[in-house]
Design an enzyme around this catalytic site. Structure first.
Site, PDB file in Angstrom:
ATOM      1  N   SER A  25       0.866  -1.177   0.000  1.00  0.00           N
ATOM      2  CA  SER A  25       0.000   0.000   0.000  1.00  0.00           C
ATOM      3  C   SER A  25       0.898   1.221   0.000  1.00  0.00           C
ATOM      4  O   SER A  25       2.062   1.148   0.411  1.00  0.00           O
ATOM      5  CB  SER A  25      -0.941  -0.002   1.205  1.00  0.00           C
ATOM      6  OG  SER A  25      -0.226  -0.178   2.420  1.00  0.00           O
ATOM      7  N   GLU A  27       1.294   5.570   0.670  1.00  0.00           N
ATOM      8  CA  GLU A  27       0.761   6.757   1.343  1.00  0.00           C
ATOM      9  C   GLU A  27       1.280   8.020   0.670  1.00  0.00           C
ATOM     10  O   GLU A  27       2.462   8.125   0.341  1.00  0.00           O
ATOM     11  CB  GLU A  27       1.173   6.748   2.818  1.00  0.00           C
ATOM     12  CG  GLU A  27       0.583   7.901   3.616  1.00  0.00           C
ATOM     13  CD  GLU A  27       0.756   7.716   5.107  1.00  0.00           C
ATOM     14  OE1 GLU A  27       0.297   6.663   5.629  1.00  0.00           O
ATOM     15  OE2 GLU A  27       1.355   8.595   5.755  1.00  0.00           O
ATOM     16  N   THR A  58      -2.723  11.680   3.609  1.00  0.00           N
ATOM     17  CA  THR A  58      -2.608  12.137   4.984  1.00  0.00           C
ATOM     18  C   THR A  58      -3.433  13.393   5.244  1.00  0.00           C
ATOM     19  O   THR A  58      -3.972  14.024   4.331  1.00  0.00           O
ATOM     20  CB  THR A  58      -1.141  12.404   5.352  1.00  0.00           C
ATOM     21  OG1 THR A  58      -0.645  13.480   4.540  1.00  0.00           O
ATOM     22  CG2 THR A  58      -0.285  11.171   5.129  1.00  0.00           C
ATOM     23  N   ASP A 119      -2.005  15.564  15.320  1.00  0.00           N
ATOM     24  CA  ASP A 119      -1.076  16.479  15.995  1.00  0.00           C
ATOM     25  C   ASP A 119      -1.693  17.857  16.094  1.00  0.00           C
ATOM     26  O   ASP A 119      -2.503  18.268  15.257  1.00  0.00           O
ATOM     27  CB  ASP A 119       0.240  16.571  15.213  1.00  0.00           C
ATOM     28  CG  ASP A 119       0.977  15.243  15.171  1.00  0.00           C
ATOM     29  OD1 ASP A 119       0.995  14.548  16.198  1.00  0.00           O
ATOM     30  OD2 ASP A 119       1.513  14.906  14.104  1.00  0.00           O
ATOM     31  N   ALA A 135     -11.994  12.042  21.965  1.00  0.00           N
ATOM     32  CA  ALA A 135     -10.882  12.232  22.891  1.00  0.00           C
ATOM     33  C   ALA A 135      -9.573  11.685  22.346  1.00  0.00           C
ATOM     34  O   ALA A 135      -8.501  12.228  22.624  1.00  0.00           O
ATOM     35  CB  ALA A 135     -11.203  11.567  24.229  1.00  0.00           C
ATOM     36  N   ASP A 170       2.024   2.277  25.488  1.00  0.00           N
ATOM     37  CA  ASP A 170       1.835   2.406  24.052  1.00  0.00           C
ATOM     38  C   ASP A 170       1.080   1.197  23.493  1.00  0.00           C
ATOM     39  O   ASP A 170       0.160   1.344  22.681  1.00  0.00           O
ATOM     40  CB  ASP A 170       3.195   2.548  23.373  1.00  0.00           C
ATOM     41  CG  ASP A 170       3.085   3.128  21.974  1.00  0.00           C
ATOM     42  OD1 ASP A 170       2.663   4.292  21.854  1.00  0.00           O
ATOM     43  OD2 ASP A 170       3.415   2.424  21.012  1.00  0.00           O
ATOM     44  N   ARG A 176      -6.497  -0.769  22.688  1.00  0.00           N
ATOM     45  CA  ARG A 176      -7.789  -0.085  22.773  1.00  0.00           C
ATOM     46  C   ARG A 176      -8.320   0.263  21.379  1.00  0.00           C
ATOM     47  O   ARG A 176      -9.523   0.165  21.127  1.00  0.00           O
ATOM     48  CB  ARG A 176      -7.668   1.177  23.632  1.00  0.00           C
ATOM     49  CG  ARG A 176      -7.596   0.900  25.126  1.00  0.00           C
ATOM     50  CD  ARG A 176      -7.713   2.179  25.934  1.00  0.00           C
ATOM     51  NE  ARG A 176      -6.538   3.018  25.808  1.00  0.00           N
ATOM     52  CZ  ARG A 176      -5.461   2.935  26.595  1.00  0.00           C
ATOM     53  NH1 ARG A 176      -5.418   2.027  27.567  1.00  0.00           N
ATOM     54  NH2 ARG A 176      -4.434   3.737  26.419  1.00  0.00           N
ATOM     55  N   LYS A 177      -7.431   0.653  20.486  1.00  0.00           N
ATOM     56  CA  LYS A 177      -7.867   0.969  19.120  1.00  0.00           C
ATOM     57  C   LYS A 177      -8.371  -0.278  18.407  1.00  0.00           C
ATOM     58  O   LYS A 177      -9.379  -0.243  17.683  1.00  0.00           O
ATOM     59  CB  LYS A 177      -6.717   1.635  18.344  1.00  0.00           C
ATOM     60  CG  LYS A 177      -6.388   3.032  18.845  1.00  0.00           C
ATOM     61  CD  LYS A 177      -5.369   3.742  17.981  1.00  0.00           C
ATOM     62  CE  LYS A 177      -3.959   3.286  18.221  1.00  0.00           C
ATOM     63  NZ  LYS A 177      -2.958   4.145  17.521  1.00  0.00           N
ATOM     64  N   GLN A 224      14.938  16.390   6.026  1.00  0.00           N
ATOM     65  CA  GLN A 224      13.534  16.082   6.287  1.00  0.00           C
ATOM     66  C   GLN A 224      13.410  14.831   7.140  1.00  0.00           C
ATOM     67  O   GLN A 224      12.596  14.761   8.071  1.00  0.00           O
ATOM     68  CB  GLN A 224      12.812  15.896   4.955  1.00  0.00           C
ATOM     69  CG  GLN A 224      11.315  15.698   5.054  1.00  0.00           C
ATOM     70  CD  GLN A 224      10.702  15.504   3.674  1.00  0.00           C
ATOM     71  OE1 GLN A 224      11.088  14.584   2.945  1.00  0.00           O
ATOM     72  NE2 GLN A 224       9.772  16.373   3.301  1.00  0.00           N
ATOM     73  N   PHE A 228      11.460  14.504  10.675  1.00  0.00           N
ATOM     74  CA  PHE A 228      10.401  13.529  10.904  1.00  0.00           C
ATOM     75  C   PHE A 228      10.736  12.653  12.119  1.00  0.00           C
ATOM     76  O   PHE A 228       9.876  12.388  12.961  1.00  0.00           O
ATOM     77  CB  PHE A 228      10.225  12.620   9.680  1.00  0.00           C
ATOM     78  CG  PHE A 228       9.570  13.272   8.497  1.00  0.00           C
ATOM     79  CD1 PHE A 228       8.930  14.493   8.599  1.00  0.00           C
ATOM     80  CD2 PHE A 228       9.593  12.652   7.250  1.00  0.00           C
ATOM     81  CE1 PHE A 228       8.319  15.088   7.507  1.00  0.00           C
ATOM     82  CE2 PHE A 228       8.987  13.228   6.154  1.00  0.00           C
ATOM     83  CZ  PHE A 228       8.350  14.452   6.278  1.00  0.00           C
ATOM     84  N   HIS A 278       3.784  -1.132   3.770  1.00  0.00           N
ATOM     85  CA  HIS A 278       3.125   0.161   3.553  1.00  0.00           C
ATOM     86  C   HIS A 278       4.228   1.189   3.313  1.00  0.00           C
ATOM     87  O   HIS A 278       5.095   1.398   4.177  1.00  0.00           O
ATOM     88  CB  HIS A 278       2.306   0.542   4.790  1.00  0.00           C
ATOM     89  CG  HIS A 278       1.535   1.822   4.640  1.00  0.00           C
ATOM     90  ND1 HIS A 278       0.471   1.960   3.770  1.00  0.00           N
ATOM     91  CD2 HIS A 278       1.677   3.028   5.256  1.00  0.00           C
ATOM     92  CE1 HIS A 278      -0.016   3.189   3.861  1.00  0.00           C
ATOM     93  NE2 HIS A 278       0.696   3.856   4.741  1.00  0.00           N
ATOM     94  N   ARG A 284       6.556  10.567  -4.326  1.00  0.00           N
ATOM     95  CA  ARG A 284       7.545  10.234  -5.353  1.00  0.00           C
ATOM     96  C   ARG A 284       7.395   8.752  -5.692  1.00  0.00           C
ATOM     97  O   ARG A 284       7.230   7.923  -4.808  1.00  0.00           O
ATOM     98  CB  ARG A 284       8.967  10.516  -4.861  1.00  0.00           C
ATOM     99  CG  ARG A 284       9.211  11.988  -4.562  1.00  0.00           C
ATOM    100  CD  ARG A 284      10.543  12.162  -3.834  1.00  0.00           C
ATOM    101  NE  ARG A 284      10.780  13.552  -3.490  1.00  0.00           N
ATOM    102  CZ  ARG A 284      11.506  14.388  -4.201  1.00  0.00           C
ATOM    103  NH1 ARG A 284      12.062  13.977  -5.325  1.00  0.00           N
ATOM    104  NH2 ARG A 284      11.685  15.628  -3.810  1.00  0.00           N
TER     105      ARG A 284
END
Length: 313
Positions: A25, A27, A58, A119, A135, A170, A176-177, A224, A228, A278, A284
């Protein structure tokens, strides 16, 4: 001095076993102008013959690219025929506003959401949920599943999210997700296969049973990359930092080195049984296409338009 011993045993090439039995996949980030949108569509079209499971677009900090994200998602679906997924975050919007956006996506035929906490607009600000908003990402996943039977992907952090107290916290957040209905987790980028394998084992031990797909970032820009990494907590190994040093002004050399780094990582993951990848393309096509080729993917019968798109990307 004794003569060197010569044997017939030679190490197998890194991708000798790659049989094209992988799923990928891609992004993209939302374009800032109409011209950039056309470039993005060309990039997506150039990668389309590789048959990605989906491509995602995104969402800017604080929802700052909402309109451009929607435009890009719908444009990719319309122009390339690819299954497009939209990123959606909790920041800066009420539940009613987020639900309205999700409803619109469903109405427009988008069935896959990448659900994220998001963010703050200023990266040095601590996260604060909207007073009337979701939340966190787990609440967002649950809300999306109540609205429509979306396919939902979420984020995972092999080196822990910077806001997490520790690895256990974490993993609890990821659990939970998943418990809220997430269908898969896409990881933040990393540079060590062992980092991914360790995280995958820890997640399994925590009872997280969805697929965890490694996120691969082919390095397009060294400065960059460092920015990141500082934002998301990803570690750049000293060896990688050293070989990338001084290449920002030599783009051709940088591409060769970047391809080597990402290819070695993908090769190690493949050897460890990973079959889903992914790619953070940074809009690019070249590096991502090259790595997919090494993994054994070959384009389906590409149309003339797709071939032209790859040449232009």
């Amino acid at each position: 001095m004794s003569a060197p011993v010569v044997t017939d045993q030679q190490p197998a090439p890194l991708f000798a076993a790659a049989a094209g039995d992988v799923e990928v996949s891609f992004e993209f980030f939302p374009p800032k102008s109409d011209a950039a949108l056309q470039t993005l569509l060309a990039t997506a079209g150039g990668l389309a013959p590789l048959g990605p499971r989906f491509v995602s677009v995104t969402y800017g900090a604080g929802g700052s690219t909402r309109g451009r994200t929607q435009e890009a998602v719908l444009g990719i679906a319309r122009e390339t025929g690819l299954k497009a997924a939209a990123h959606l975050t909790c920041v800066g919007a009420s539940r009613a506003e987020v639900d309205a956006i999700a409803d619109q996506y469903w109405h427009d035929g988008v069935r896959h959401i990448v659900a994220l906490r998001g963010d703050m607009p200023e990266h040095d600000q601590p996260y604060a949920p909207h007073a009337e908003g979701y939340a966190n990402a787990a609440a967002l996943v649950a809300g999306l599943k109540r609205l429509h039977p979306f396919e939902v992907s979420v984020a995972a952090y092999p080196e822990s999210h910077p806001d997490s107290a520790d690895e256990a916290a974490d993993l609890d957040n990821l659990w939970r997700k998943v418990d809220a209905g997430a269908d898969r987790a896409l990881t933040q980028f990393f540079f060590s296969a062992d980092t991914f394998f360790r995280f995958r084992d820890q997640a399994a031990a925590r009872g997280i049973d969805v697929e965890i797909v490694p996120g691969i970032l082919p390095v397009a820009n060294v400065a960059q990359l460092r920015r990141f990494s500082s934002m998301c907590g990803a570690t750049i190994p000293p060896s990688i930092d050293r070989v990338l040093e001084g290449l920002d002004e030599r783009p051709a050399a940088r591409q060769l080195v970047a391809a080597t780094i990402a290819a070695e990582l993908c090769g190690a993951l493949y050897a460890g049984g990973v079959r889903q990848f992914h790619f953070y393309t940074l809009n690019r096509a070249e590096l991502t296409y090259a790595i997919c080729h090494l993994l054994g993917l070959r384009p389906a019968a590409a149309t003339a338009e797709q071939k032209a798109a790859l040449a232009a990307a």
